[in-house]
Design a protein around this motif. Structure first.
Motif, PDB file in Angstrom:
ATOM      1  N   PRO A 152       0.788  -1.234   0.000  1.00 16.30           N
ATOM      2  CA  PRO A 152       0.000   0.000   0.000  1.00 16.30           C
ATOM      3  C   PRO A 152       0.827   1.295   0.000  1.00 16.30           C
ATOM      4  N   ARG A 153       1.978   1.307   0.690  1.00 17.03           N
ATOM      5  CA  ARG A 153       2.743   2.554   0.793  1.00 17.03           C
ATOM      6  C   ARG A 153       3.355   3.002  -0.522  1.00 17.03           C
ATOM      7  N   ALA A 154       3.343   2.091  -1.533  1.00 16.92           N
ATOM      8  CA  ALA A 154       3.897   2.460  -2.842  1.00 16.92           C
ATOM      9  C   ALA A 154       3.220   3.714  -3.384  1.00 16.92           C
ATOM     10  N   LEU A 155       1.977   3.949  -2.977  1.00 13.88           N
ATOM     11  CA  LEU A 155       1.244   5.099  -3.493  1.00 13.88           C
ATOM     12  C   LEU A 155       2.037   6.381  -3.287  1.00 13.88           C
ATOM     13  N   LYS A 156       2.534   6.584  -2.074  1.00 18.62           N
ATOM     14  CA  LYS A 156       3.297   7.805  -1.791  1.00 18.62           C
ATOM     15  C   LYS A 156       4.787   7.601  -2.011  1.00 18.62           C
ATOM     16  N   TYR A 157       5.297   6.399  -1.715  1.00 15.35           N
ATOM     17  CA  TYR A 157       6.746   6.224  -1.614  1.00 15.35           C
ATOM     18  C   TYR A 157       7.365   5.347  -2.701  1.00 15.35           C
ATOM     19  N   GLY A 158       6.554   4.775  -3.586  1.00 13.46           N
ATOM     20  CA  GLY A 158       7.125   4.024  -4.706  1.00 13.46           C
ATOM     21  C   GLY A 158       7.368   2.551  -4.415  1.00 13.46           C
ATOM     22  N   THR A 159       7.766   1.848  -5.466  1.00  9.42           N
ATOM     23  CA  THR A 159       8.008   0.407  -5.421  1.00  9.42           C
ATOM     24  C   THR A 159       9.515   0.160  -5.219  1.00  9.42           C
ATOM     25  N   PRO A 160       9.937  -1.110  -5.139  1.00 10.26           N
ATOM     26  CA  PRO A 160      11.387  -1.362  -5.037  1.00 10.26           C
ATOM     27  C   PRO A 160      12.202  -0.663  -6.131  1.00 10.26           C
ATOM     28  N   ARG A 161      11.668  -0.571  -7.345  1.00  8.49           N
ATOM     29  CA  ARG A 161      12.428   0.107  -8.409  1.00  8.49           C
ATOM     30  C   ARG A 161      12.742   1.552  -8.052  1.00  8.49           C
ATOM     31  N   ASP A 162      11.843   2.189  -7.295  1.00  7.86           N
ATOM     32  CA  ASP A 162      12.055   3.587  -6.916  1.00  7.86           C
ATOM     33  C   ASP A 162      12.901   3.709  -5.656  1.00  7.86           C
ATOM     34  N   ASN A 163      13.195   2.596  -5.002  1.00  5.28           N
ATOM     35  CA  ASN A 163      13.841   2.648  -3.698  1.00  5.28           C
ATOM     36  C   ASN A 163      15.080   1.758  -3.616  1.00  5.28           C
ATOM     37  N   THR A 164      15.682   1.488  -4.771  1.00  2.85           N
ATOM     38  CA  THR A 164      16.906   0.691  -4.818  1.00  2.85           C
ATOM     39  C   THR A 164      17.935   1.450  -5.650  1.00  2.85           C
ATOM     40  N   LEU A 165      19.130   1.612  -5.106  1.00  2.00           N
ATOM     41  CA  LEU A 165      20.159   2.396  -5.784  1.00  2.00           C
ATOM     42  C   LEU A 165      21.120   1.527  -6.577  1.00  2.00           C
ATOM     43  N   GLY A 166      21.382   0.323  -6.077  1.00  3.22           N
ATOM     44  CA  GLY A 166      22.364  -0.507  -6.761  1.00  3.22           C
ATOM     45  C   GLY A 166      22.209  -1.969  -6.383  1.00  3.22           C
ATOM     46  N   ILE A 167      22.780  -2.829  -7.200  1.00  8.18           N
ATOM     47  CA  ILE A 167      22.633  -4.275  -7.025  1.00  8.18           C
ATOM     48  C   ILE A 167      23.938  -4.962  -7.409  1.00  8.18           C
ATOM     49  N   GLU A 168      24.287  -6.006  -6.639  1.00  5.38           N
ATOM     50  CA  GLU A 168      25.317  -6.948  -7.075  1.00  5.38           C
ATOM     51  C   GLU A 168      24.596  -8.239  -7.410  1.00  5.38           C
ATOM     52  N   ALA A 169      25.015  -8.908  -8.481  1.00  2.65           N
ATOM     53  CA  ALA A 169      24.312 -10.122  -8.896  1.00  2.65           C
ATOM     54  C   ALA A 169      25.266 -11.049  -9.637  1.00  2.65           C
ATOM     55  N   VAL A 170      24.857 -12.305  -9.719  1.00  2.00           N
ATOM     56  CA  VAL A 170      25.619 -13.303 -10.470  1.00  2.00           C
ATOM     57  C   VAL A 170      24.770 -13.714 -11.670  1.00  2.00           C
ATOM     58  N   THR A 171      25.318 -13.562 -12.873  1.00  2.86           N
ATOM     59  CA  THR A 171      24.561 -13.896 -14.085  1.00  2.86           C
ATOM     60  C   THR A 171      24.517 -15.412 -14.285  1.00  2.86           C
ATOM     61  N   GLY A 172      23.744 -15.831 -15.263  1.00  2.18           N
ATOM     62  CA  GLY A 172      23.643 -17.243 -15.588  1.00  2.18           C
ATOM     63  C   GLY A 172      24.946 -17.833 -16.122  1.00  2.18           C
ATOM     64  N   GLU A 173      25.884 -16.981 -16.481  1.00  2.00           N
ATOM     65  CA  GLU A 173      27.210 -17.453 -16.885  1.00  2.00           C
ATOM     66  C   GLU A 173      28.165 -17.501 -15.689  1.00  2.00           C
ATOM     67  N   GLY A 174      27.653 -17.137 -14.518  1.00  2.00           N
ATOM     68  CA  GLY A 174      28.518 -17.139 -13.344  1.00  2.00           C
ATOM     69  C   GLY A 174      29.412 -15.913 -13.232  1.00  2.00           C
ATOM     70  N   ARG A 175      29.019 -14.838 -13.917  1.00  4.13           N
ATOM     71  CA  ARG A 175      29.800 -13.594 -13.789  1.00  4.13           C
ATOM     72  C   ARG A 175      29.169 -12.704 -12.726  1.00  4.13           C
ATOM     73  N   ILE A 176      30.016 -12.090 -11.911  1.00  2.00           N
ATOM     74  CA  ILE A 176      29.519 -11.152 -10.895  1.00  2.00           C
ATOM     75  C   ILE A 176      29.441  -9.767 -11.517  1.00  2.00           C
ATOM     76  N   ILE A 177      28.259  -9.167 -11.467  1.00  3.63           N
ATOM     77  CA  ILE A 177      28.118  -7.803 -12.003  1.00  3.63           C
ATOM     78  C   ILE A 177      27.681  -6.867 -10.883  1.00  3.63           C
ATOM     79  N   ARG A 178      28.051  -5.595 -11.035  1.00  3.53           N
ATOM     80  CA  ARG A 178      27.689  -4.566 -10.057  1.00  3.53           C
ATOM     81  C   ARG A 178      27.074  -3.399 -10.801  1.00  3.53           C
ATOM     82  N   ALA A 179      25.823  -3.123 -10.502  1.00  2.00           N
ATOM     83  CA  ALA A 179      25.087  -2.081 -11.223  1.00  2.00           C
ATOM     84  C   ALA A 179      24.652  -0.997 -10.250  1.00  2.00           C
ATOM     85  N   GLY A 180      24.441   0.208 -10.784  1.00  2.00           N
ATOM     86  CA  GLY A 180      23.926   1.298  -9.976  1.00  2.00           C
ATOM     87  C   GLY A 180      25.003   1.945  -9.140  1.00  2.00           C
TER      88      GLY A 180
END
Lengths: 462, 462
Positions: A152-180
Motif C-alpha cells: 500500500p505505501r507504494a502510493l506515496k513512496y514508490g516500489t522497489p524500483r524507486d527505492n533501490t540504488l544498486g545491485i550486485e548479482a551473479v549472471t547465468g554465466e557465473g559472472r559477478i556484475i555490479r550495477a547502480g
C-alpha cells in the motif's frame, strides 16, 4: 536418480556438505510457495556469500540444471517453485543487514534478510524502506526485488524500483556484475539495477542490494470514508489523487467485500455503505490536520456517507478492523480462490468493478475486490468450489481481457511466475517479447535461471 | 560525397524531400551541442511519426550509417554530436503533447516536445512533470529521457526514471517496441522503460513517452541559509536529509562561488559566509510554516550565520539572485570551463570540497562548485585559460578518481556522451561493461545507434 546424486555431490564439493540438502524430506519443503504449486528439486544449496552463489551457478551450468532462487516462498504466482530437474538456491544464509548509513539514507543488505528485519534495523536509525508487501514480516528483500513487490505505501513512496540504488548479482554465466551506485543520482552506464528488479530470477541471482531509505514520518492519521457505491468512491479516489497531498495509503473495499463482512457482523460498517476507502496521511504532527483537511475536501462529494478520522491509535486499529477481517473471511467463504492483482487507470476503476459484477454473474462465480485504489491496483478474488475451477479460470481469462481493454496491466506487484505466463502475450506485443527473450539470453545463455517463469514460451525461431 | 548523395536520396525516398536536409549549411547547424564539440553529418532527417523514424533507421541500417537522434542539442557531453559519416534524426516534427489525462495523472508526449511546453500543458491541468534541467524552457523531453536529465526538483520528486511509465521506441533493427504501461504500478515483462532512459540513444530511438504527472504544490517558501564554511553547511545538509520534510530543492554554493560573487558585488551576501544553502519547501499554504520550521530546526547548528525565509515572491527572487548571477560570472571569469556534475554521498561532500581545494592548488587552476547538495550532486567547474587546458584536464582526471574513492559516481545527470567515455571503466567493472555491450548488441546488432557515446570502447574480444 543418477543426476540427483551427481549434482548434490558437485554442490557439496563447491559449498561444503553442510550447505547442501539432498534428503527428499528437506527438498520437498523447499518446493512450494503461496501459489499452491509444488515440485521437488534435485537439491537445495545454501550458500553463505557471493562466491558461493557463483559456484552454485557454475555447477548448475555444468549440469544444465534449472536454478530457482528462493527467499521465503511467499509469492503467489509460483515464481519460487523449482523445476523437478533443478536446484533451489535458498538465500537463508545470506540474510544480513550489512550497513545502515543514516547520514546518507542508505542501507546495504544481503537478499535473504526479511523485509521486517530490514525495517527494524532502519527504524532504529529513524528510517524505513517503503516496500511493504502483506507478508513483510516474513518475506525477504531479495524476493521483494525479484518481483518488484510493493504494497500500500507504494502510493506515496514508490516500489522497489524507486527505492533501490544498486545491485550486485551473479549472471547465468557465473559472472559477478555490479550495477547502480551508492547515491540517489547516477547516470553512468545502462540501468541494470531496475532491469533486474522484477525479472523474477530469470536474468541473474541478486547477491546484495543498496537500498534508498526514507525518514520515518512523525505521525500518521487514519481515516475511513464510506460511500454509497463504487462509482462515487472511485470518483473520490480520482479527486484525491489530483490534489497535492499524496496519501500514505488509499485502499478500498468493494460492495461484495462489505456484504461479506456484514454477513459476519465484522468491521463495524456504516449503514448503507457500498464501498469503503481507508486513507492514511503522514508527516509532521503539526502538519497533519491541514493534510487531513485537504484530503477531506477532495473526498467530499456525491455518495459520501461517513468521514471518520481516528482520534488515536486504538481508533485507527478499529477502523482497520474491517480490512483485516477480510482475508480470513474470504478464506472461509469458498475453498477455492484465485487472487489476481490487476491494475487499471484510477479513472477506470468503476468500469472495472462494473465489469467484474457482470463477469461474476456470467460465470456463476463470486468476485470480491479490494486493494490499492490510489494506484488502481485491485486484488480481484474469484471464489468458488472445487467443481467451479474451470468456470473460475474462464472468468479470470475474461477479467484479464477487460483489464487490458481498460488500458491496464495484468499485475501490479504479484508478478507473472508460472501462473500468468499464458496471458503475457495479450499485454506485450511480439517484437517486444522477442527482444526480452534475447536480453534474457545475454544474461543466461544456457537458460538455467528460473526457466518457465515470467516470460511466456519463446516464440518459434526467436 | 558519393555516400552523402546516396544516403540523402534514400532518406528522401523514405520520408519525402521536404523531410531531409542535405545542404552543408543546414547539416552544420545540426552538428553540435553544448559540449563545444561539432561534426557535420551526411544528412538530417525530420520524420513526422514513428513509421518515419523506422524508415530512417532502416535506411541507416542499409548504409551502415551511424544515426544520432537530436532534441535541441542542449546536452553538455556531446551525446547529440553526430558522426561525420552519419545521419542526424531531429525530433522537431514530433513535438506534440498527445494527451494530458488529469484524472489519471498521465501525459503522453512525442519526444520532440520541449520540457517547457509539456509543463505548460500539464500546468493548465494543475500538474507538472518533475524533471527540470537548467535548459527546461528549450530542451526536449526526449533528450531528458535519453540522458535521465533531472535538475534540482529531483531531490523531492525524482528523475525521469521515477516519472516515466512507458515508452515506445524503434530499435537499431527497425523494430517498434512498447514497454511499460499506463499505470503507476506494473510488473509484466522486463523493465525496458528504465533501461532505455539514460541510454543516450544507443539502444533505441524513443518515439513516444507516457509520463507520470505530479499535482502542482499550492505554495512554495524560499529560504537562504548562510554558513561560515562548507563543513558546517554540509553537516546541515545531512541533518536536513535525515528528517521527514524533504525540501523541494536544496542547492549550495561553495566559498569560491561566494568569493566570485563578492568580487562582483553581486547577490547581497551575508558577511563572513563561506557556504550558502538555498532551500525551498512546498506543499499546502497552511502546512508550509510547519515544514519551514522543521527545516530550520534541522539547519540550525554550528556555523549557521543567517536563516532568511522570503516573505513574498519578490524576496524569494532576490534570494535566488546570487545563484542566478553565478553562471554569467563564471563565464566571464575564465575563457575555458570544464563543468562536471559528479555525485558523492551527502556525508562526504566536505571531503570532496576539501579535495577540490587541494587539487585546484596542485594543478594551478580555479575550481568553483555549486549544485544539488541534497543529492550530493555537485557541479564542479574547473576554470582556466586556453593555455591551461592540459592542466585542467589532468585536474578533472583526479577529481573523478577522488569522487569514486568517496563512493560517488562520475555523473548525476549530464551523462557520459563523448566526453567522459574514457572514465567509465574506472566506475564500472569489466564484466558489467561487457554485459552492457552485449545488451547493446541485442537492440542494435549493427552498431548504428549513436556509436562512440555513453559506453567506453568495446573490450577486446567482447
Amino acid at each position: 536418480m543418477e543426476k540427483q546424486h551427481s549434482i548434490a555431490e558437485a554442490l557439496r564439493t563447491a559449498l561444503g556438505s553442510d550447505a547442501v540438502l539432498s534428503d527428499p524430506a528437506d527438498r520437498w519443503t523447499y518446493g512450494y510457495d503461496n501459489s499452491r504449486a509444488q515440485a521437488m528439486p534435485l537439491a537445495v544449496a545454501l550458500p553463505s556469500d557471493t562466491a558461493g552463489v557463483r559456484r552454485v551457478v557454475q555447477v548448475c551450468r555444468r549440469f544444465r540444471a534449472p536454478l530457482t532462487v528462493r527467499g521465503r516462498g511467499t509469492g503467489t504466482t509460483g515464481a519460487a517453485v523449482p523445476d523437478e530437474d533443478g536446484v533451489v538456491l535458498s538465500m537463508e544464509r545470506m540474510a544480513a543487514v550489512l550497513s545502515v548509513d543514516a547520514a546518507n539514507r542508505v542501507a546495504v543488505v544481503q537478499p535473504g534478510v526479511t523485509n521486517g528485519a530490514l525495517q527494524a534495523a532502519a527504524g532504529a536509525a529513524g528510517f524505513f524502506w517503503p516496500p511493504d508487501p502483506g507478508s513483510a514480516e516474513y518475506c525477504t528483500v531479495g524476493g521483494n526485488l525479484a518481483c518488484n513487490a510493493a504494497g500500500p505505501r507504494a502510493l506515496k513512496y514508490g516500489t522497489p524500483r524507486d527505492n533501490t540504488l544498486g545491485i550486485e548479482a551473479v549472471t547465468g554465466e557465473g559472472r559477478i556484475i555490479r550495477a547502480g551506485c551508492y547515491t540517489t543520482k547516477g547516470v553512468v552506464g545502462l540501468d541494470l539495477t531496475r532491469l533486474l528488479i522484477g525479472s523474477e530470477g530469470t536474468l541473474a541471482v541478486i547477491t546484495e542490494a543498496t537500498l534508498k531509505l526514507t525518514p520515518l514520518p512523525e505521525a500518521i492519521t487514519t481515516v475511513r470514508a464510506a460511500y454509497t457505491d463504487m462509482h462515487t468512491a472511485a470518483a473520490a479516489v480520482s479527486r484525491i489523487m489530483s490534489q497535492p497531498v499524496v496519501p500514505r495509503v488509499l485502499e478500498f473495499l468493494d460492495s461484495a467485500a462489505l456484504a461479506l463482512l456484514r454477513a459476519r457482523d465484522a468491521g463495524d460498517l456504516p449503514a448503507g455503505a457500498g464501498a469503503l476507502l481507508m486513507i492514511e496521511a503522514d508527516g509532521l504532527a503539526e502538519q497533519l490536520p491541514a493534510a487531513v483537511n485537504a484530503l477531506q475536501r477532495a473526498a467530499a462529494g456525491d455518495g459520501l456517507l461517513e468521514w471518520r478520522a481516528a482520534a488515536d491509535p486504538a481508533e485507527a486499529a478499529s477502523l482497520w478492523a474491517a480490512r483485516k477481517a477480510l482475508s480470513p473471511a474470504l478464506r472461509s467463504l469458498a475453498p477455492k480462490k484465485i487472487n489476481e492483482d490487476v491494475v487499471v487507470p484510477v479513472s477506470r476503476i468503476p468500469e472495472l468493478t462494473d465489469g467484474l459484477a457482470t463477469l461474476a454473474e456470467k460465470h456463476c462465480v463470486r468476485i470480491v475486490s479490494f486493494g490499492h485504489a490510489g494506484n488502481g491496483n485491485l486484488h480481484v478474488n474469484v471464489l468458488g468450489e472445487e467443481a467451479d475451477l474451470e468456470r473460475m479460470q474462464a472468468c479470470v481469462d475474461e477479467v484479464f481481457r477487460l483489464v487490458l481493454a481498460l488500458q491496464g496491466t495484468l499485475s501490479g506487484e504479484h508478478g507473472i511466475g508460472r501462473s500468468k505466463r499464458a496471458f503475457v502475450g495479450l499485454e506485450i506485443d511480439a517484437p517486444t517479447l522477442a527482444l526480452m527473450w534475447r536480453l534474457k539470453d545475454v544474461f543466461d545463455p544456457d537458460g538455467i535461471l528460473n526457466p518457465g517463469k515470467a516470460l511466456p514460451d519463446r516464440p518459434a525461431g526467436g
